[in-house]
Design a protein around this motif. Structure first.
Motif, PDB file in Angstrom:
ATOM      1  N   GLU A 228       0.831  -1.207   0.000  1.00 23.08           N
ATOM      2  CA  GLU A 228       0.000   0.000   0.000  1.00 23.08           C
ATOM      3  C   GLU A 228       0.862   1.253   0.000  1.00 23.08           C
ATOM      4  N   ARG A 231       2.454   1.768  -3.528  1.00 21.86           N
ATOM      5  CA  ARG A 231       1.531   2.196  -4.579  1.00 21.86           C
ATOM      6  C   ARG A 231       0.995   3.595  -4.322  1.00 21.86           C
ATOM      7  N   LYS A 232       0.767   3.956  -3.073  1.00 21.80           N
ATOM      8  CA  LYS A 232       0.291   5.323  -2.798  1.00 21.80           C
ATOM      9  C   LYS A 232       1.416   6.339  -2.950  1.00 21.80           C
ATOM     10  N   GLY A 235       1.644   6.692  -6.754  1.00 24.37           N
ATOM     11  CA  GLY A 235       0.453   7.259  -7.371  1.00 24.37           C
ATOM     12  C   GLY A 235       0.020   8.583  -6.769  1.00 24.37           C
ATOM     13  N   LEU A 236      -0.557   8.537  -5.574  1.00 22.34           N
ATOM     14  CA  LEU A 236      -1.116   9.743  -4.968  1.00 22.34           C
ATOM     15  C   LEU A 236      -0.041  10.786  -4.658  1.00 22.34           C
ATOM     16  N   ARG A 239       2.841  10.914  -8.540  1.00 19.91           N
ATOM     17  CA  ARG A 239       2.132  11.193  -9.801  1.00 19.91           C
ATOM     18  C   ARG A 239       1.120  12.318  -9.652  1.00 19.91           C
ATOM     19  N   HIS A 245      -0.475  12.618   1.362  1.00 21.58           N
ATOM     20  CA  HIS A 245      -0.171  11.190   1.386  1.00 21.58           C
ATOM     21  C   HIS A 245       1.323  10.911   1.522  1.00 21.58           C
ATOM     22  N   ARG A 384      -7.556  -3.490  -5.407  1.00 15.93           N
ATOM     23  CA  ARG A 384      -6.645  -2.484  -5.936  1.00 15.93           C
ATOM     24  C   ARG A 384      -7.094  -1.072  -5.553  1.00 15.93           C
ATOM     25  N   ARG A 385      -8.389  -0.860  -5.454  1.00 11.52           N
ATOM     26  CA  ARG A 385      -8.873   0.451  -5.021  1.00 11.52           C
ATOM     27  C   ARG A 385      -8.385   0.775  -3.613  1.00 11.52           C
ATOM     28  N   LEU A 387      -5.620  -0.229  -2.299  1.00  7.87           N
ATOM     29  CA  LEU A 387      -4.200   0.069  -2.403  1.00  7.87           C
ATOM     30  C   LEU A 387      -3.932   1.465  -2.959  1.00  7.87           C
ATOM     31  N   ASP A 388      -4.827   1.949  -3.820  1.00  6.34           N
ATOM     32  CA  ASP A 388      -4.522   3.139  -4.614  1.00  6.34           C
ATOM     33  C   ASP A 388      -5.305   4.395  -4.255  1.00  6.34           C
ATOM     34  N   GLU A 389      -6.491   4.244  -3.679  1.00  8.03           N
ATOM     35  CA  GLU A 389      -7.361   5.404  -3.486  1.00  8.03           C
ATOM     36  C   GLU A 389      -7.346   5.878  -2.031  1.00  8.03           C
TER      37      GLU A 389
END
Length: 404
Positions: A228, A231-232, A235-236, A239, A245, A384-385, A387-389
């Motif tokens: 987690e 990926r965060k 991503g968050l 990116r 975060h 996956r949501r 992990l990512d949102e």
């Protein structure tokens, strides 16, 4: 207040709590200058920190931030405001404290459900005698010697990592370093250091077994906390440039989501049949594990999930003494006196006193959410949501309610 200024103040607020309570910041991967700034300040006043949290909450609606970011920050700031008041000496009823931290209401479990779990265990466990003695006998058969603990953890980690890479993807440079430690109030702990790297400590004192290690490694590393964080961060934080975060704070809704996600990790990447799967790995290491029986026993033990939260409420809401709480844990969770006292020690820790709820309510909430997914949505897509949102418990409940 513009959006970036508000987010920067939120990060500074979290770092200031860490000045008051070491360990309050579980991980920080943001601008090092912010940490240096806080370290050079005078020691913060907790009442002022609570007031700052309320000020940022009031500024959120006009911040210009997108709704998911406002929702996440509102949940986090509500928790921080309560922590500030508690640290300032305000008496907050324990259930209200838990609700402010985690957006859930802790409730007692059903002892009839516990009795049914004991009945099922009685059918599964071989031999005669008391249920605790029979369970202890089975568990003693797959004990992992302390000097083999690290190699077992690493073997499980490698196997789980391969599955996570195929199903969810990981940054190519990610890595987990495992350490065996003692004299800690927890069984395992992930410290994410940034740049897709984690240090995972495994506490040898609790007496690990082949049957529990797959869950521990999945929880702390693949696809749990380490995955987690990676990926965060990619991503968050990087990116999408969402600096909120870059910091992970204890006693916030962020924790309940993370612990629920992590506790469902083995189910997400292996699923039914994890027992025989793990037994094959251990067999190569010369460690015995009764895979099918272990899996069936865990299914029955799952009915006892809320026992730990009962004990937490007894301790902090009802004023029960430690001996009474320990006896309750031994009766319903069928654990030894030593293990029960270790768990009570965790519940007594000033930083972690409310944290047991994250494991209980986080698992229950996210399991329902994963199971009640829309038609055409795979279990991997749903996980996956997580992990990512930047999801929070209230948003998960709203999605569940919309499907009724």
């Amino acid at each position: 207040m513009d959006s970036e200024a508000l987010v920067a103040e939120y990060v500074l607020l979290g770092l200031r709590f860490d000045r008051l309570v070491q360990g309050f910041v579980d991980s920080f991967t943001g601008d090092p200058a912010l940490r240096r700034q806080v370290q050079n300040e005078t020691s913060p006043d907790p009442a002022r920190l609570a007031a700052d949290a309320r000020r940022l909450l009031a500024a959120l609606p006009e911040s210009g931030l997108a709704e998911p970011r406002r929702r996440f920050l509102a949940a986090q700031l509500t928790a921080l405001e309560c922590s500030g008041r508690k640290l300032a000496g305000e008496q907050v009823p324990f259930p209200a404290e838990v609700e402010a931290y985690f957006q859930v209401t802790p409730v007692l479990g059903d002892q009839d459900e516990y009795r049914e779990a004991h009945r099922l265990l009685g059918e599964l466990l071989p031999g005669r005698g008391s249920l605790p003695a029979r369970l202890a006998a089975v568990r003693s058969r797959d004990a992992v010697p302390a000097d083999r603990l690290k190699v077992c953890v690493q073997a499980l980690s490698s196997a789980l990592r391969d599955r996570v890479r195929r199903r969810f993807g990981l940054p190519v440079q990610e890595v987990v370093e495992y350490q065996i430690v003692t004299d800690k109030p927890w069984s395992g702990f992930n410290h994410y250091v940034g740049d897709y790297r984690s240090r995972v400590a495994v506490n040898a004192d609790v007496g690990h077994r082949a049957a529990n290690l797959p869950h521990l490694v999945a929880h702390e590393s693949y696809p749990g906390h380490h995955t987690e964080h990676c990926r965060k961060e990619a991503g968050l934080a990087i990116r999408d440039a969402q600096a909120e975060h870059t910091i992970f704070l204890v006693n916030t809704p962020q924790c309940l989501m993370a612990e629920g996600l992590a506790d469902l990790g083995l189910q997400a990447v292996v699923g039914p049949g994890w027992g025989p799967w793990a037994a094959e790995i251990f067999a190569d290491l010369g460690i015995r594990m009764e895979g099918e029986l272990s899996e069936r026993l865990e299914l029955a033990m799952g009915r006892l999930l809320t026992v730990r939260q009962d004990a937490l409420l007894m301790l902090h809401a009802d004023g029960a003494d430690e001996a009474e709480v320990s006896a309750y844990l031994q009766r319903w969770l069928l654990m030894s006196d030593e293990r029960a006292r270790h768990l009570v020690r965790f519940m007594r820790d000033p930083l972690w006193r409310a944290y047991t709820t994250t494991y209980v309510e986080g698992y229950r909430l996210l399991r329902r959410w994963l199971e009640n997914r829309p038609a055409g949505t795979s279990s991997a897509d749903r996980y996956r949501r997580l992990l990512d949102e930047p999801l929070v418990p209230s948003a998960v409940r709203a999605e569940l309610a919309a499907r009724v």
